[in-house]
Scaffold this active site. Structure first.
Site, PDB file in Angstrom:
ATOM      1  N   HIS A 402      -7.373 -99.640 -24.135  1.00  0.00           N
ATOM      2  CA  HIS A 402      -5.969 -99.461 -24.505  1.00  0.00           C
ATOM      3  C   HIS A 402      -5.758 -98.284 -25.466  1.00  0.00           C
ATOM      4  O   HIS A 402      -4.639 -97.785 -25.628  1.00  0.00           O
ATOM      5  CB  HIS A 402      -5.424-100.748 -25.145  1.00  0.00           C
ATOM      6  CG  HIS A 402      -3.988-101.006 -24.831  1.00  0.00           C
ATOM      7  ND1 HIS A 402      -3.012-100.052 -24.974  1.00  0.00           N
ATOM      8  CD2 HIS A 402      -3.354-102.110 -24.358  1.00  0.00           C
ATOM      9  CE1 HIS A 402      -1.836-100.546 -24.625  1.00  0.00           C
ATOM     10  NE2 HIS A 402      -2.025-101.791 -24.239  1.00  0.00           N
ATOM     11  N   ASP A 406      -2.599 -96.777 -21.750  1.00  0.00           N
ATOM     12  CA  ASP A 406      -1.593 -97.797 -22.030  1.00  0.00           C
ATOM     13  C   ASP A 406      -1.407 -98.695 -20.811  1.00  0.00           C
ATOM     14  O   ASP A 406      -1.746 -98.314 -19.678  1.00  0.00           O
ATOM     15  CB  ASP A 406      -0.262 -97.154 -22.408  1.00  0.00           C
ATOM     16  CG  ASP A 406      -0.332 -96.431 -23.757  1.00  0.00           C
ATOM     17  OD1 ASP A 406      -1.185 -96.832 -24.569  1.00  0.00           O
ATOM     18  OD2 ASP A 406       0.443 -95.488 -23.967  1.00  0.00           O
TER      19      ASP A 406
END
Length: 429
Positions: A402, A406
């Site tokens: 992450h 995203d």
């Protein structure tokens, strides 16, 4: 001990290819060394002669930088090193206390320590660990001690810096244990009915590195997963059609096509094809797509790389991955063939019991794609009299870092991958 890979901190001496007195030439393999990834040839780069071997075949866990042999430029100098030892090589405490040995010696509990003539010279055991508490002994002394069943603790060494050498151990006789009385614990003589049966399997260098890297990955990377069921009916038809016209030039696997599909999806969503480099304060996004392919070997998992997979055709990918996979299982890969990669594929589709699984990120990569087995499922179809039809599908699960990818980008990647797999002719674009 040379560092034969960037992550190597220690190695095992598998086999010497040269003997004392042999001539050495640049680029010639003098020994086989097991690194953290594979068994590799140690190619010496100097002219000279092998004067002394300091660690023998089978020696384990030799720290990088530890003296393993002596070479001289002139053959007449070989005899001068006949009695040379690792201690003579200028090994300081850190080197001597970590002297490798083919067989580790386990200290017996204090109550079982053999009483030897020299035991009166032993220093009392301290309650805290310090450099003086360490047992410094030569590999031969440790081997003799293990064979005779005696402890090295309490033996005063006559070698340099109090080092225990072979002659210090040879004349010591182990004290026979007292017979077991009726009050002794039953566990002292284990039987199938009174004790568990197990086998201790020593950790290989590869297994140690796998453990360290994957633990670091799970603890350091904030990963998440996205999963999708994808139709492969058209992909399987394309594979069958291409193989039927190959005339034995190639035989494509489903994995070959998926490697190509992942490479193309990585070009469409380039953020996935990146490294997270905290020390360099950047995210490194690659223009080329080098697909690491997880391969199970007898000693552990290794990931040979199909480089520039986005530019290669299916036939070239297929031949390359077959060669890489074969040599990976034989521990014959070169470092550049398994170090690096920009994205990884892990395929358990050959196991019909595995419909879905997740994979652990291969740092510093930002994505790894897990492939399940092909399954036949009913899907709604209004044009069919029964209201449904059957389709062949696979579950594909992406694990993403992450910090780089995203959630929305991870979803876009899986969407692009699904588009390419369900319309495989896009691989020609």
């Amino acid at each position: 001990m040379p560092a034969l890979s960037p992550t190597m901190t220690q190695g095992n001496m598998v086999k010497w290819h040269k003997s004392i007195g042999d001539k050495l030439a640049p680029g010639e393999s003098i020994a086989e060394v097991e690194t953290d990834k594979a068994s590799m040839d140690f190619e010496f780069q100097e002219d000279g002669f092998l004067a002394k071997i300091l660690v023998g075949d089978g020696t384990q866990d030799i720290p990088v930088g530890t003296p393993i042999a002596v070479y001289v430029e002139e053959e007449s100098d070989v005899s001068a090193f006949a009695d040379f030892t690792a201690a003579d090589a200028g090994s300081n405490e850190s080197a001597s206390t970590s002297t490798p040995t083919p067989v580790p010696v386990k200290e017996e509990p204090k109550k079982d320590e053999p009483k030897t003539v020299e035991s009166k010279t032993a220093e009392p055991v301290k309650s805290t660990s310090s450099p003086t508490d360490r047992i410094i002994a030569s590999p031969l002394a440790k081997t003799i001690a293990l064979e005779k069943g005696i402890s090295l603790k309490g033996i005063k060494g006559s070698g340099p810096n109090g080092r225990i050498i072979a002659k210090d151990v040879e004349n010591i006789k182990p004290v026979e244990s007292a017979p077991v009385t009726s009050t002794a614990p039953a566990a002292s003589t284990p039987t199938p009915s009174s004790a568990s049966s197990y086998t201790d399997i020593p950790l290989t260098n590869m297994r140690k590195v796998i453990s360290k890297r994957l633990t670091s990955s799970k603890q350091g990377a904030p990963d998440y997963i996205i999963s999708s069921n994808i139709s492969v009916s058209k992909l399987l038809k394309l594979r069958s059609s291409l193989n039927s016209s190959a005339n034995d030039r190639y035989k494509l696997s489903v994995n070959d096509l998926l490697i190509k599909a992942i490479a193309l999806a990585s070009k469409r969503v380039p953020e996935v094809n990146s490294y997270y480099l905290e020390n360099e304060n950047c995210i490194r996004q690659f223009n080329n797509v080098d697909v690491s392919v997880a391969v199970a070997t007898p000693t552990g998992l290794i990931t040979p790389i199909v480089k520039n997979a986005n530019f290669k055709g299916l036939e070239e990918i297929s031949k390359e991955i077959k060669s890489l996979g074969k040599r990976a299982k034989e521990n014959k890969l070169k470092p550049e063939e398994f170090q690096g990669g920009t994205i990884t594929i892990s395929n358990l589709g050959m196991n019909p019991a595995v419909s879905l699984f997740t994979s652990i990120l291969n740092p510093p990569q930002s994505a790894i794609i897990a492939i399940g087995t092909v399954e036949e499922k009913a899907i709604p179809d209004k044009s069919n009299a029964n209201g449904f039809t059957f389709d062949k599908t696979i579950n594909i699960t992406g694990t993403f870092d992450h910090r780089v990818v995203d959630g929305a980008l991870g979803g876009e990647f899986i969407k692009s991958l699904k588009q390419i797999i369900e319309n495989p002719l896009e691989m020609l674009l």
